[in-house]
Design a protein around this motif. Structure first.
Motif, PDB file in Angstrom:
ATOM      1  N   GLU A 105       0.837  -1.199   0.000  1.00  0.00           N
ATOM      2  CA  GLU A 105       0.000   0.000   0.000  1.00  0.00           C
ATOM      3  C   GLU A 105       0.876   1.256   0.000  1.00  0.00           C
ATOM      4  N   VAL A 106       0.540   2.203  -0.873  1.00  0.00           N
ATOM      5  CA  VAL A 106       1.288   3.461  -0.908  1.00  0.00           C
ATOM      6  C   VAL A 106       0.611   4.440   0.045  1.00  0.00           C
ATOM      7  N   THR A 107       1.313   4.775   1.123  1.00  0.00           N
ATOM      8  CA  THR A 107       0.738   5.685   2.115  1.00  0.00           C
ATOM      9  C   THR A 107       1.429   7.045   2.065  1.00  0.00           C
ATOM     10  N   LEU A 108       2.758   7.020   1.942  1.00  0.00           N
ATOM     11  CA  LEU A 108       3.519   8.278   1.936  1.00  0.00           C
ATOM     12  C   LEU A 108       4.341   8.369   0.642  1.00  0.00           C
ATOM     13  N   GLY A 109       5.642   8.579   0.741  1.00  0.00           N
ATOM     14  CA  GLY A 109       6.428   8.872  -0.464  1.00  0.00           C
ATOM     15  C   GLY A 109       7.153   7.688  -1.073  1.00  0.00           C
ATOM     16  N   LEU A 110       6.780   6.469  -0.707  1.00  0.00           N
ATOM     17  CA  LEU A 110       7.482   5.280  -1.185  1.00  0.00           C
ATOM     18  C   LEU A 110       6.533   4.373  -1.972  1.00  0.00           C
ATOM     19  N   VAL A 111       7.006   3.924  -3.146  1.00  0.00           N
ATOM     20  CA  VAL A 111       6.228   2.984  -3.945  1.00  0.00           C
ATOM     21  C   VAL A 111       7.061   1.713  -4.143  1.00  0.00           C
ATOM     22  N   CYS A 112       6.542   0.580  -3.666  1.00  0.00           N
ATOM     23  CA  CYS A 112       7.195  -0.713  -3.875  1.00  0.00           C
ATOM     24  C   CYS A 112       6.551  -1.370  -5.080  1.00  0.00           C
ATOM     25  N   PHE A 113       7.356  -1.726  -6.060  1.00  0.00           N
ATOM     26  CA  PHE A 113       6.782  -2.277  -7.289  1.00  0.00           C
ATOM     27  C   PHE A 113       7.739  -3.309  -7.865  1.00  0.00           C
ATOM     28  N   ARG A 114       7.273  -4.063  -8.847  1.00  0.00           N
ATOM     29  CA  ARG A 114       8.126  -5.057  -9.514  1.00  0.00           C
ATOM     30  C   ARG A 114       7.490  -5.492 -10.818  1.00  0.00           C
ATOM     31  N   LEU A 115       8.285  -6.091 -11.670  1.00  0.00           N
ATOM     32  CA  LEU A 115       7.746  -6.748 -12.847  1.00  0.00           C
ATOM     33  C   LEU A 115       7.045  -8.018 -12.389  1.00  0.00           C
ATOM     34  N   LYS A 116       5.872  -8.308 -12.950  1.00  0.00           N
ATOM     35  CA  LYS A 116       5.257  -9.600 -12.653  1.00  0.00           C
ATOM     36  C   LYS A 116       6.189 -10.659 -13.208  1.00  0.00           C
ATOM     37  N   GLY A 117       6.605 -11.579 -12.370  1.00  0.00           N
ATOM     38  CA  GLY A 117       7.570 -12.585 -12.828  1.00  0.00           C
ATOM     39  C   GLY A 117       8.530 -12.934 -11.717  1.00  0.00           C
TER      40      GLY A 117
END
Ligand SMILES: *Cc1c(COP(=O)(O)O)cnc(C)c1O
Length: 442
Positions: free
Chosen positions: A365-377
């Protein structure tokens, strides 16, 4: 302040210092002021709107210089920590006020604050148990002490346990990477049954990996009931609590004994400035106070009359509250809130861009200034993508593991960042992902 004004002000500051040194023989060596002189001279809260640089510099001459390094250095710190505590709407008990039992202190880092809290908690529990069973040896208590934090806590918490010579156990976090009551209670019961003595809990608000939040409203009451010291580490996220729309993330702070965050991370104050508050200053002073004759100045600790050497590991200290005073006044509370809001908005813009590309997923969940993401795989695919991103050297990302997943972290943190930068970064990431997926196919 733009770079033109910064150049001019910086040069003026050199003149200010040179004038001071030239005129130093005309100044008094020891101040005339009495302890407590400073608080009536400045407002009780931070200004909402910005002040001018001139106003602030005039106040340095008028308010700080007559107080020399001492007591001005100490008193400005106490008042600035009260200003900041009020900006966060901390419970009254954490503020120093005129005669309060609580108060704030600037530590060098969040790691130091956690260690100081752990050592104070350790002393407190040892004394409590020795009072109940005279003759009980400190060593016999120490080897049974156990502290807790979530499995998402920063490594500095584990280090505090190592330095403090006590066991530290990681509580498994839930599906949203938060420490919950049930998991903590389970560990407590098991450890108590084995004869261990639970004494200290660190709750994290805004974890380093994915900016998750431990459930304070659940964990806090357990700590109070079990007589365990609750320390809150909000190193990064704490700055956002000055915005009313994020203040709910701090609900439950009333259960804590100590609370800490780093204005040097996200509140435009230069390194180092880690703000720590305690409800009972006697807990810290009780743990660290020694009074050799060469350090005796003869006054009692309460409210403004504070001896910060008993609140920290070092003896000497720098005048770090000056930079808080400048930043709070140069921006005003509204300016600081606007800065936080802009970063959070940009993080949500980045999140929106990630969602638009079906090859990617957002991982927390994006709450503040950080985005955790990845390529599906696979993890390998994402490790390769990170390697390409960091090798290109246009942007820099630091990864983390969330459970068994290798995740990329996009953090909004530069003072001058704009949407165009975020957009450019995302296009760059997409392009590198396209290159990578094509190379994988070939
Ligand atoms: C950054 C961070 C720390 C470490 O901060 P220092 O001031 O460098 O010791 C600790 N905890 C959390 C949650 C952090 O984000």
């Amino acid at each position: 302040m733009n770079s033109g004004e910064f150049r001019r002000r910086g040069k003026e500051m050199v003149d200010f210092v040179a004038d001071y040194l030239e005129g130093i023989e005309r100044r008094q060596v020891y101040p005339d002021v009495e302890p407590g002189y400073l608080r009536p001279l400045i407002p009780t809260t931070a200004p909402e709107e910005p002040d001018t640089f001139e106003d602030i510099l005039n106040d340095v001459e008028k308010i700080i210089m007559p107080g020399a390094a001492s007591p001005a250095c100490t008193e400005l710190e106490t008042v600035m920590m009260d200003w900041l505590g009020k900006m966060l709407k901390l419970p009254e008990a954490f503020l120093a006020g005129q005669v309060g039992e609580g108060g704030g202190v600037i530590q060098g880092s969040a790691s130091e604050a956690t260690l100081v809290a752990l050592l104070a908690a350790r002393t407190k529990v040892v004394r409590r148990l020795q009072a109940a069973s005279p003759g009980l040896m400190q060593g016999a208590i120490m080897e049974k002490l156990v502290a807790y934090s979530s499995d998402q806590a920063h490594s500095s918490v584990e280090r505090a346990g190592l330095i403090g010579g006590v066991k530290l156990k990681a509580i498994p976090s839930d599906g949203k990477f938060a420490m919950r009551a049930s998991a903590l209670q389970e560990a407590l019961e098991r450890d108590k049954a084995e004869g261990l003595i639970p004494f200290f809990v660190v709750a994290t608000l805004g974890t380093t990996s994915c900016c998750s939040f431990d459930n304070l409203l659940e964990v806090g009451p357990i700590c109070n009931k079990e007589d365990m010291w609750l320390h809150i580490d909000a190193a990064y996220a704490g700055s956002s609590f000055i915005c009313p729309e994020f203040r709910h993330l701090l609900n439950g702070v009333e259960f804590a004994d100590s609370f800490n965050f780093n204005p040097h991370k996200w509140m435009l104050v230069n390194f180092d400035c880690s703000a720590m508050w305690v409800k009972k200053r006697t807990d810290l002073i009780g743990a660290f106070k020694l009074d050799p004759l060469y350090l005796k100045h003869g006054h009692q600790d309460s409210g403004l009359i504070t001896d910060y050497r008993h609140w920290q590991l070092p003896l000497g200290r720098r005048f770090r509250s000056l930079k808080m005073w400048f930043v709070f006044r140069m921006y005003g509370v509204k300016g600081l809130q606007a800065y936080i809001r802009k970063h959070v908005r940009l993080a949500h813009e980045f999140e929106r861009l990630v969602h638009q590309d079906p090859r990617f997923e957002v991982c927390a969940e994006v709450t503040l200034g950080l985005v955790c993401f990845r390529l599906k795989g696979s993890n390998k695919l994402n490790e390769d993508l990170l390697e390409r991103i960091n090798r290109a050297k246009k942007i820099h990302l630091v990864p983390c593991h969330l459970r068994d997943k290798f995740v990329l972290r996009f953090a909004i943190c530069a003072r001058t960042v704009e949407f165009a930068h975020v957009q450019r970064a995302w296009e760059h990431i997409r392009q590198l992902a396209t290159d990578l997926l094509r190379a994988e196919k070939d």
